[in-house]
Enzyme design. Structure first.
Site, PDB file in Angstrom:
ATOM      1  N   GLY A 141       0.778  -1.259  -0.401  1.00  0.00           N
ATOM      2  CA  GLY A 141       0.182   0.114   0.352  1.00  0.00           C
ATOM      3  C   GLY A 141       0.684   1.325  -0.407  1.00  0.00           C
ATOM      4  O   GLY A 141       0.381   2.208  -0.843  1.00  0.00           O
ATOM      5  N   CYS A 142       2.071   1.058   0.810  1.00  0.00           N
ATOM      6  CA  CYS A 142       2.825   2.354   1.130  1.00  0.00           C
ATOM      7  C   CYS A 142       3.369   2.671  -0.313  1.00  0.00           C
ATOM      8  O   CYS A 142       3.596   3.976  -0.879  1.00  0.00           O
ATOM      9  CB  CYS A 142       3.831   2.267   2.418  1.00  0.00           C
ATOM     10  N   THR A 143       4.013   2.057  -1.276  1.00  0.00           N
ATOM     11  CA  THR A 143       4.323   1.386  -2.586  1.00  0.00           C
ATOM     12  C   THR A 143       3.597   2.009  -3.298  1.00  0.00           C
ATOM     13  O   THR A 143       4.060   3.121  -4.339  1.00  0.00           O
ATOM     14  CB  THR A 143       5.013  -0.447  -2.462  1.00  0.00           C
ATOM     15  N   ALA A 200       3.463   5.954  -2.866  1.00  0.00           N
ATOM     16  CA  ALA A 200       4.604   6.501  -3.096  1.00  0.00           C
ATOM     17  C   ALA A 200       4.633   6.180  -4.379  1.00  0.00           C
ATOM     18  O   ALA A 200       4.914   8.766  -5.004  1.00  0.00           O
ATOM     19  CB  ALA A 200       5.813   6.536  -2.548  1.00  0.00           C
TER      20      ALA A 200
END
Length: 157
Positions: A46-48, A51
């Site tokens: 999710g964070c990738t 970002a």
């Protein structure tokens, strides 16, 4: 835990280390609008996605007068690997003791798979050139968040 930030409030100032180990402060962005987003952990799916969405929208955001800063509780070395692996050119800042996340009300109680714990709440705060909060969003979704943010800031024609 501090109350959530609201439009018109002063954004808490901070100084944190970036992926290169250099100090970056919110005041470094005075004179420009700044998107400060908090994410739980570098290099997770999710964070990738989030970002990379910011990376892919960065030129348009900067053209509209917005800088982007990502903050997580990850150590500097992990942020460096993440930035390198994903070609991220905006600052990623390390908030290992989560003091900045706490000041922004982006650290608190979370529930996952029936367990309750303290952790980072995925949040985005937009700060104006004078250091005031324009928009504060909490519990945002990783996928589609940047497009939604752009619509809310009226950056999509």
């Amino acid at each position: 835990m501090p109350e959530r930030l609201i439009a018109g409030a002063a954004a808490p100032d901070f100084t944190l280390q970036n992926a290169a180990g250099q100090e970056v402060s919110l005041r470094d962005f005075r004179g420009r609008n700044t998107v400060v987003y908090f994410y739980p952990a570098a290099a997770t799916p999710g964070c990738t996605k989030q970002a990379c969405d910011f990376r892919d929208s960065l030129a348009a955001l900067q053209h509209a007068g917005y800088d982007v800063v990502g903050i997580s509780p990850d150590p500097v070395a992990k942020l460096a690997r993440f930035a390198d692996a994903e070609g991220l050119t905006f600052p990623l800042l390390s908030d290992e003791d989560h003091s900045v996340a706490e000041a922004y009300a982006a650290w608190g109680e979370k529930k996952n798979y029936g367990k309750t714990y303290q952790g980072l709440i995925r949040s985005t705060i937009v700060v104006d050139p004078e250091g005031k909060v324009v928009l504060a969003q909490y519990n945002v979704r990783a996928t589609g968040h940047v497009a939604k943010l752009r619509r809310e800031l009226k950056l999509d024609a």
